[in-house]
Write an enzyme that holds these catalytic residues in place. Structure first.
Site, short mmCIF file in Angstrom:
data_model
loop_
_atom_site.label_atom_id
_atom_site.label_comp_id
_atom_site.label_asym_id
_atom_site.label_seq_id
_atom_site.Cartn_x
_atom_site.Cartn_y
_atom_site.Cartn_z
N GLU A 211 0.88 -1.18 0.00
CA GLU A 211 0.00 0.00 0.00
C GLU A 211 0.91 1.22 0.00
O GLU A 211 1.47 1.59 1.04
CB GLU A 211 -0.89 -0.01 1.25
N CYS A 245 -1.96 9.72 2.50
CA CYS A 245 -1.53 9.13 1.23
C CYS A 245 -2.49 9.44 0.08
O CYS A 245 -2.08 9.52 -1.06
CB CYS A 245 -1.36 7.62 1.38
P1 NAD Z 1 8.14 4.69 4.99
O1 NAD Z 1 8.14 3.86 3.75
O2 NAD Z 1 9.29 5.56 5.24
O3 NAD Z 1 8.00 3.74 6.29
C1 NAD Z 1 7.04 2.73 6.40
C2 NAD Z 1 7.61 1.59 7.25
O4 NAD Z 1 8.79 1.09 6.65
C3 NAD Z 1 7.97 2.02 8.66
O5 NAD Z 1 7.56 0.99 9.56
C4 NAD Z 1 9.49 2.13 8.62
O6 NAD Z 1 10.11 1.81 9.84
C5 NAD Z 1 9.88 1.13 7.56
N1 NAD Z 1 11.09 1.52 6.82
C6 NAD Z 1 11.51 2.79 6.56
N2 NAD Z 1 12.66 2.75 5.82
C7 NAD Z 1 12.95 1.44 5.63
C8 NAD Z 1 14.00 0.75 4.97
N3 NAD Z 1 14.98 1.41 4.36
N4 NAD Z 1 13.98 -0.61 4.97
C9 NAD Z 1 12.98 -1.28 5.59
N5 NAD Z 1 11.97 -0.68 6.25
C10 NAD Z 1 11.95 0.66 6.28
O7 NAD Z 1 6.77 5.51 4.96
P2 NAD Z 1 6.27 6.61 5.98
O8 NAD Z 1 7.14 7.81 5.88
O9 NAD Z 1 6.05 6.00 7.32
O10 NAD Z 1 4.83 6.94 5.35
C11 NAD Z 1 4.67 7.81 4.26
C12 NAD Z 1 4.49 7.06 2.95
O11 NAD Z 1 3.53 6.05 3.09
C13 NAD Z 1 3.95 7.97 1.85
O12 NAD Z 1 4.56 7.64 0.63
C14 NAD Z 1 2.47 7.63 1.81
O13 NAD Z 1 1.84 7.91 0.59
C15 NAD Z 1 2.50 6.17 2.11
N6 NAD Z 1 1.25 5.71 2.69
C16 NAD Z 1 0.45 4.89 1.95
C17 NAD Z 1 -0.77 4.49 2.46
C18 NAD Z 1 -1.68 3.60 1.70
O14 NAD Z 1 -2.63 3.10 2.29
N7 NAD Z 1 -1.46 3.36 0.42
C19 NAD Z 1 -1.17 4.92 3.73
C20 NAD Z 1 -0.31 5.75 4.44
C21 NAD Z 1 0.89 6.14 3.92
#
Ligand code: NAD
Length: 458
Positions: A211, A245
């Site tokens: 997602e 998002c």
């Molecule tokens: P993110 O991808 O930075 O982090 C999400 C998860 O991944 C966290 O638990 C984090 O600890 C982990 N993570 C971060 N970097 C990582 C890495 N290098 N390797 C492995 N795991 C890692 O996202 P965010 O900043 O928490 O959220 C924002 C993003 O999420 C935006 O792009 C937004 O559009 C998207 N989002 C999508 C939805 C949806 O339902 N489609 C909902 C909310 C947010």
């Protein structure tokens, strides 16, 4: 940490293999316990999310706890129906036979969630995973530590750790988790990390739901109710401080009504958050200093029509930007904050040339009184989901699949689909033994003339 994760995984494997998640009534009971615990701690959850990024209580109820409680209610009410094997019409070629689809849990599920709706986006998938009979390791975001802590406490109270465990931590912990072999991975977050998750999953051919996000266009036709449209755009854009998002990322407006729309947007921002949003209790803060600085940098060199002010280390006023260059950083990445670029168009070709510059977005919105125009836009572009004459609202209908396409995601969930997402659909044919039609068996000599009939019976 690796040893700790390994031991949890072994415990979960044994718990699953011993059939402890198979009994449907027990699944229902544990979901009821979870519901009770969340209801008991609703105030604490609201406080935790407020402490993480000043989200007002009403927004917590609207976008976090009530959604999760409603998902729980739905799963509790329907779990027996969802898990019941579904009989389907048998193929005549298999005569005599019966055919059915069994919903089978995958096994050990990893759920990784983001910070922006830190409670809902962790718990909603978890409910589906448990309803479907899986064990779960949940890794919430490190950027909202108060919410992660309370999630951890709730889970610990309701589930034994061999059933569901919360592992708190940063990306290093996430990567350690991703090295393990899972039966399903459900990830919500950025497309960048989504690719890392997908690559890790590929190592064991683990099925995934991703997602993700993207740059969501909001197209505003000349034929609209300007006041109502502006109100709905402002709500969808600035709820949660723009950190949604499916928030509109940028507006594409017919040049004939651009000035009027801008005035209406300004007025609606003031109506919602007053002339001093820093004093409004209803305006959510930016999650941390890094993100605030990232957003301020996106404004560099832009023509600011409204807002643009930062009042402290974690805040930025609702901001309107005039005609940014599509090559500027503001238009190169997902904004994910309270900045709304406004770009005008003169014809449909110009709409197309902007939207197709970007990857397929998670959502798209079109405001128009001309239903033919709105339908054309909806049909012309590929995107996760969207709305006509509103923003964000497709999210709340449990009957609609929620997910992206292409760069904005893989798979979908919500309502019954969340249960299905975490279930393998196992088809079973039960053949009768009282008759055995010999057509399919070798030797095939003289059977070719019957082949034409096969098609009809399949
Ligand atoms: P993110 O991808 O930075 O982090 C999400 C998860 O991944 C966290 O638990 C984090 O600890 C982990 N993570 C971060 N970097 C990582 C890495 N290098 N390797 C492995 N795991 C890692 O996202 P965010 O900043 O928490 O959220 C924002 C993003 O999420 C935006 O792009 C937004 O559009 C998207 N989002 C999508 C939805 C949806 O339902 N489609 C909902 C909310 C947010």
């Amino acid at each position: 940490m690796e040893a700790h994760i390994n031991s949890i995984l072994k415990l979960q494997q044994t718990f699953f293999n011993e059939g402890n998640t198979r009994n449907i009534s027990k699944r229902k009971t544990v979901l009821k316990d979870l519901k009770k615990e969340i209801e008991n701690r609703e105030q604490d959850i609201a406080k935790a999310i407020y402490n993480d990024f000043k989200k007002p209580e009403f927004e917590v109820l609207l976008t976090e706890t009530k959604i999760v409680l409603s998902d729980l209610k739905d799963a509790i009410r329907n779990i027996h129906k969802w898990t019941k094997p579904k009989r389907v019409t048998p193929s005549l070629l298999n005569f005599p036979s019966a055919a059915k689809i069994i919903k089978e849990p995958y096994g050990r599920v990893l759920i990784m969630s983001p910070w922006n709706y830190p409670f809902q986006l962790a718990l909603s998938p978890l409910i589906g995973a448990v309803a479907a009979g899986n064990t779960v390791v949940l890794k919430p975001s490190e950027l909202t530590p108060n919410t992660s802590k309370i999630i951890s406490e709730i889970i610990l109270k309701v589930f034994p750790k061999e059933y569901v465990t919360v592992v708190e931590g940063d990306k290093i912990i996430a990567q350690t988790l991703l090295e393990e072999k899972w039966d399903y991975i459900f990830f919500t977050g950025s497309p960048h990390v989504g690719k890392i998750v997908y690559q890790s999953a590929a190592k064991y051919l683990t099925p995934v739901t991703l997602e993700l996000g993207g740059k969501n266009p909001c197209i505003v036709d000349e034929k609209i109710n300007i006041k109502l449209s502006a109100k709905r755009i402002v709500w969808g854009k600035f709820i949660n401080g723009g950190q949604t998002c499916i928030a509109p990322d940028y507006i594409l407006v017919d040049s004939k009504i651009k000035t009027q729309l801008i005035e209406a947007l300004k007025q609606e921002i003031i109506n919602a958050y007053t002339k001093n949003p820093e004093e409004s209790k209803d305006y959510v803060h930016i999650v941390n200093e890094n993100h605030t600085n990232r957003l301020k940098n996106l404004l560099s060199g832009q023509e600011i029509l409204f807002g643009g002010v930062s009042y402290g280390k974690n805040s930025l006023a609702p901001t309107l930007v005039n005609e940014p260059s599509l090559e500027s950083p503001l238009m190169q990445e997902e904004i994910f904050g309270p900045i709304l670029p406004i770009i005008s168009y003169k014809n449909e070709e110009e709409i197309k040339s902007v939207i197709t510059k970007y990857e397929k977005p998670l959502s798209l919105y079109v405001f128009s009184k001309r239903s033919a125009f709105a339908q054309k836009i909806i049909n012309e572009f590929s995107f996760g989901g969207g709305a006509i004459n509103d923003t964000v609202v497709h999210f709340v209908n449990k009957k609609l699949p929620f997910g992206g396409v292409g760069n904005s995601g893989l798979g979908a969930y919500h309502g019954k689909l969340t249960f299905n997402t975490f279930s393998h659909s196992k088809p079973i044919v039960n053949r009768g033994t009282w008759l055995d039609i010999p057509l399919r068996y070798a030797p095939y000599a003289k059977k070719t003339k019957w082949a034409g009939m096969l098609e009809r019976f399949m």
